[in-house]
Scaffold this motif. Structure first.
Motif, short mmCIF file in Angstrom:
data_model
loop_
_atom_site.label_atom_id
_atom_site.label_comp_id
_atom_site.label_asym_id
_atom_site.label_seq_id
_atom_site.Cartn_x
_atom_site.Cartn_y
_atom_site.Cartn_z
N ILE A 196 34.58 58.04 66.35
CA ILE A 196 35.18 56.72 66.52
C ILE A 196 34.11 55.68 66.86
O ILE A 196 34.10 54.57 66.30
CB ILE A 196 36.27 56.75 67.61
CG1 ILE A 196 37.47 57.59 67.14
CG2 ILE A 196 36.72 55.34 67.97
CD1 ILE A 196 38.50 57.85 68.21
N ALA A 228 39.10 60.80 63.70
CA ALA A 228 39.53 59.76 64.64
C ALA A 228 40.95 60.04 65.12
O ALA A 228 41.27 59.88 66.30
CB ALA A 228 39.45 58.38 63.99
N ARG A 229 41.79 60.50 64.20
CA ARG A 229 43.18 60.83 64.57
C ARG A 229 43.21 61.97 65.58
O ARG A 229 44.08 62.04 66.44
CB ARG A 229 43.96 61.20 63.30
CG ARG A 229 45.47 61.38 63.54
CD ARG A 229 46.18 61.83 62.29
NE ARG A 229 45.98 60.90 61.19
CZ ARG A 229 45.41 61.21 60.02
NH1 ARG A 229 44.98 62.45 59.81
NH2 ARG A 229 45.28 60.31 59.09
N ASN A 230 42.23 62.88 65.48
CA ASN A 230 42.16 64.02 66.40
C ASN A 230 41.43 63.69 67.70
O ASN A 230 41.18 64.57 68.53
CB ASN A 230 41.47 65.21 65.71
CG ASN A 230 42.31 65.75 64.57
OD1 ASN A 230 43.54 65.65 64.57
ND2 ASN A 230 41.66 66.35 63.58
N GLY A 231 41.04 62.41 67.84
CA GLY A 231 40.45 61.96 69.10
C GLY A 231 38.97 62.22 69.25
O GLY A 231 38.46 62.25 70.38
N ASP A 232 38.23 62.40 68.16
CA ASP A 232 36.78 62.63 68.24
C ASP A 232 36.10 61.31 68.60
O ASP A 232 35.91 60.43 67.76
CB ASP A 232 36.26 63.16 66.90
CG ASP A 232 34.84 63.67 66.98
OD1 ASP A 232 34.03 63.05 67.69
OD2 ASP A 232 34.52 64.69 66.33
N LYS A 269 42.27 54.20 60.63
CA LYS A 269 43.52 54.91 60.45
C LYS A 269 43.88 55.12 58.99
O LYS A 269 44.70 55.98 58.67
CB LYS A 269 44.65 54.15 61.15
CG LYS A 269 44.48 54.06 62.66
CD LYS A 269 45.61 53.26 63.30
CE LYS A 269 45.41 53.19 64.82
NZ LYS A 269 46.47 52.39 65.48
N ASP A 270 43.28 54.32 58.12
CA ASP A 270 43.58 54.41 56.69
C ASP A 270 42.26 54.52 55.92
O ASP A 270 41.39 53.64 56.06
CB ASP A 270 44.36 53.18 56.22
CG ASP A 270 44.58 53.17 54.72
OD1 ASP A 270 45.07 54.19 54.19
OD2 ASP A 270 44.25 52.15 54.07
N ILE A 309 40.13 51.66 65.55
CA ILE A 309 40.12 53.07 65.17
C ILE A 309 40.50 53.17 63.70
O ILE A 309 41.54 52.64 63.30
CB ILE A 309 41.13 53.89 66.01
CG1 ILE A 309 40.71 53.88 67.49
CG2 ILE A 309 41.22 55.32 65.51
CD1 ILE A 309 41.69 54.61 68.41
N VAL A 369 38.76 59.37 59.17
CA VAL A 369 40.09 59.01 59.65
C VAL A 369 40.76 60.21 60.33
O VAL A 369 41.37 60.08 61.40
CB VAL A 369 40.96 58.49 58.49
CG1 VAL A 369 42.43 58.39 58.90
CG2 VAL A 369 40.45 57.14 58.01
N GLU A 370 40.60 61.39 59.74
CA GLU A 370 41.18 62.61 60.32
C GLU A 370 40.55 62.92 61.68
O GLU A 370 41.25 63.26 62.64
CB GLU A 370 41.00 63.79 59.37
CG GLU A 370 41.60 65.09 59.88
CD GLU A 370 41.36 66.26 58.95
OE1 GLU A 370 41.82 67.37 59.28
OE2 GLU A 370 40.70 66.08 57.91
N ARG A 409 38.19 59.80 54.39
CA ARG A 409 39.35 60.60 54.80
C ARG A 409 38.99 61.50 55.99
O ARG A 409 39.78 61.64 56.93
CB ARG A 409 39.84 61.45 53.63
CG ARG A 409 40.55 60.67 52.54
CD ARG A 409 40.79 61.55 51.31
NE ARG A 409 41.54 62.76 51.63
CZ ARG A 409 42.85 62.88 51.54
NH1 ARG A 409 43.59 61.85 51.13
NH2 ARG A 409 43.45 64.02 51.84
#
Length: 704
Positions: free
Chosen positions: A390, A382-386, A408-409, A406, A379-380, A376
């Motif tokens: 990634i 990666a969602r924030n663009g780190d 995502k889940d 990337i 994924v968080e 989790r």
């Protein structure tokens, strides 16, 4: 008229001996601090080498490479016009010191060695370093040639001094010095030091942050001042997880706080403070009386103005207001700390994922949920663009460098890297098998369900062939020795199978690499020795080995609601069992019955043994007050004696304990933390006589 200063404190995910990587993160933190307008930046303890180098601090190479990295920092263009507090080890007159190096515009102003070394619990600084003495003593340090060529300096001050800028005065404190009774910040504050930096390598322990924050607030509450706290972050190669949480305090109030658990490699917090607020706070006559009689520090001049006048400032900046400090609950700490530790260990070991023997019990369940929590967090991030997260996630997921994958889940990502395996026998129940399968489905792990009866039978057949003897379980009329041996065979075979599957499952799934095997023995079982040596508790790493059963249950209840996994309630209500003995109509193996003590009792024994430093007699004396209203003295005496008996006969198991995430102050980890013998006289003759004598005297005085 106010004079505003922007100050910066950093949390860096440094790695022991990763000199280039550590340098890159230091330079990035300087760049970020400059971008945010800071004129003073402080980083973690020993940030150039990484804090956890251990015996590598005895090697000359470590000091050579540290100076090489310092040379690059001194020449870093963005390191100009900012006062930098950098951590590294230094050898002076053939003596090794843990130091801060203060630099400005390509020059070294001061080398400040640590005064008080951390040398208990997880720390052994006196093994590598010497403490600088006496206080306020300063002499000259001869710089190495590679630095002379860069700075043009030959000698610089080394010792307990402070930095005097054009507009204020800055003092340096190192980690443990904050925790000592007579901290240097007291005398520095009384001598007019207005800003104090603290560079730390402080590890996470459940509920520890409260103490750290209180000490930082107290450091400036009575004396006034600004306090900058920087900390190491992440796993730098050992059992410890350094939890970051950089802090900035002004006059006893927190004005900035960094994240405590993060996958970021670099985090910089800044605050805009008014140095006039410090001077106003200190206008108390009684403080002035003490300050007038305080011994003086040598001041090293720094030709820099840290502050900007409100009137002359071209860019409008705002004073940072006090904030309410944030604390995670222990359940959240368990969800986040071990998860971040696992991610660092996985990405830096270059392995392809994890394999966990999933028993259907609460301990392996908690381990699985921590891995899911890690997914989790990835994924968080990666969602924030780190981008760093990634890139690591792509490699671990088996993707090519050019892939645009990337995560995502968390369930999808878990399926790529997390493997669980239920290793059943004829002694396993349908309930645990079902719980394990359903949990794997809920979190997305790649699950294997197998029976190992044939392997066990073949070993028993071999034993019979050689000895003409057939051991039996206790419920079938066998002795305790036979019963224990048959349980241990199952447990040890699970370890062999776990490593077999860990090495080959990526190959089976047409992937590269191999897997790290996760252990799932909790701290109370380790303390009691309620595990088989070299069984499936023996693994590569164990994220729950320093966490109590009581806290794990609270964590599972939290995860049930936070992650929306109702299934976890089944684990909470299930009776803890090893399932190594046959189940009959009138017998089901249960952990607490086997151990002859409850998990809550074990937690109490552990805290008294390690934290309160109690032997059998003092433990009994304390428990009389704790349990005296519910139990008779002779009952308490029996519990204490039973604990010390089992603790002592099983202590040898701690020498081979799987490296575990350190979370509890009463961890029995023999390798680094809990240095006690592993061969005892388990009879404890004199100690138990004293306990019995005292218990009998109390029995006579009490009327039932």
């Amino acid at each position: 008229m106010g004079h505003l200063i922007i100050v910066a404190a950093c949390s860096l995910n440094q790695w022991a001996l990763d000199f280039e990587g550590n340098l890159g993160r230091i330079l990035e933190s300087i760049r970020i601090a400059k971008e945010q307008g800071a004129t003073l930046r402080v980083g973690p303890e020993l940030e150039i080498t990484g804090y956890g180098c251990l015996d590598h601090f005895l090697e000359g190479d470590t000091y050579l490479h540290s100076w090489e990295m310092m040379g690059k920092i001194l020449q870093f263009e963005e390191a100009k016009n900012i006062l930098l507090d950098i951590g590294m080890p230094v050898v002076h007159k053939n003596v090794k010191y843990n130091c801060r190096v203060i630099i400005l515009n390509g020059k070294i102003l001061l080398i400040r060695p640590k005064l008080f070394l951390a040398n208990d619990g997880n720390y052994r600084e006196l093994r590598y370093f010497s403490a600088w003495s006496p206080a306020r003593y300063v002499e000259e340090y001869q710089l190495p040639r590679i630095i002379r060529e860069i700075t043009g300096q030959s000698m610089v001050p080394i010792g307990d001094a402070v930095i005097s800028t054009i507009d204020t005065c800055v003092g340096i404190e190192l980690c443990e010095e904050l925790f000592t009774p007579n901290s240097p910040n007291i005398s520095m504050g009384l001598d007019g030091v207005e800003i104090i930096t603290n560079s730390s390598g402080s590890h996470h322990e459940l509920r520890k942050l409260y103490r750290r924050v209180n000490l930082i607030r107290e450091a400036t509450l009575k004396n006034g001042g600004v306090y900058l706290y920087a900390n190491q972050q992440g796993c730098d190669g050992d059992r410890l997880y350094y939890d970051g949480c950089a802090l900035i305090a002004v006059n006893g109030q927190i004005v900035a706080q960094g994240s405590q658990f993060s996958l970021k490699d670099v985090e910089v917090i800044t605050a805009t403070i008014d140095i006039e607020d410090v001077r106003s706070h200190r206008s108390i006559s009684s403080r002035g009386m003490q300050a007038a009689n305080t011994p003086r520090y040598q001041r090293i001049e720094a030709p820099i103005v840290l502050s900007q006048s409100v009137l002359s400032n071209k860019i409008r900046i705002h004073l940072t207001k006090p904030i309410k400090e944030f604390y995670h609950t222990p359940e959240q700490e368990i969800a986040l700390g071990p998860a971040c530790w696992l991610w660092d260990y996985l990405r830096r070991s270059k392995m392809s994922g994890f394999l966990l023997p999933l028993s259907g019990g609460i301990d392996s369940c908690a381990t699985a949920i921590i891995v899911y929590s890690m997914c989790r967090l990835v994924v968080e991030a990666a969602r924030n663009g780190d981008t760093k997260v990634i890139i690591d996630a792509r490699r671990i997921a088996g993707e090519d460098k050019d892939s645009d994958y990337i995560p995502k889940d968390p369930r999808e990502f878990a399926n790529r890297l997390f493997h669980t395996c239920y290793m059943g026998t004829e002694n396993s129940s349908k309930e645990t098998r079902k719980r394990a399968k359903n949990l794997a489905s809920a979190i997305g792990s790649y699950h294997i369900d197998l029976n190992m009866n044939e392997i066990i039978t073949s070993i028993q057949t071999l034993f019979n062939l050689i000895t003409s003897k057939t051991p039996r379980f206790r419920v079938h009329g066998g002795s305790n020795i036979e019963n224990l041996a048959l349980q241990n065979v199952q447990a040890r075979l699970r370890m062999i199978l776990a490593y077999l599957f860990a090495q080959l499952m990526p190959w089976v799934r047409n992937q590269n690499g191999s897997l790290l095997v996760l252990g799932s023995a909790n701290v109370d079982e380790c303390l009691r020795g309620y595990l088989t040596k070299y069984d499936c508790s023996s693994a590569d790493i164990n994220p729950i080995g320093g966490i109590s059963k009581k806290d794990l249950r609270k964590f599972i209840a939290y995860a049930r609601d936070e992650y929306n996994i109702p299934l976890l309630n089944e684990f909470l209500i299930a009776t803890p069992t090893a399932e190594l003995e046959p189940i009959t109509h009138d017998y089901v193996q249960a952990d607490e019955i086997d151990m002859e003590m409850t998990y809550d009792e074990l937690s109490m024994f552990g805290k008294l043994r390690k934290i309160e430093k109690c032997g059998p007699f003092s433990m009994f004396s304390k428990l009389i007050h704790e349990w005296g209203s519910e139990l008779r003295p002779i009952q308490i005496a029996e519990k204490v004696k039973k604990f010390f008996f089992y603790y002592s006969i099983n202590r040898h198991k701690m020498t081979t304990l799987t490296p575990s995430y350190h979370a509890e102050a009463y961890s029995p980890d023999d390798n680094r933390f809990d240095l006690r013998p592993f061969l005892y006289n388990a009879a404890w003759n004199w100690q138990f006589k004293k306990v019995d004598s005292f218990a009998n005297e109390l029995e006579k005085e009490i009327k039932y």
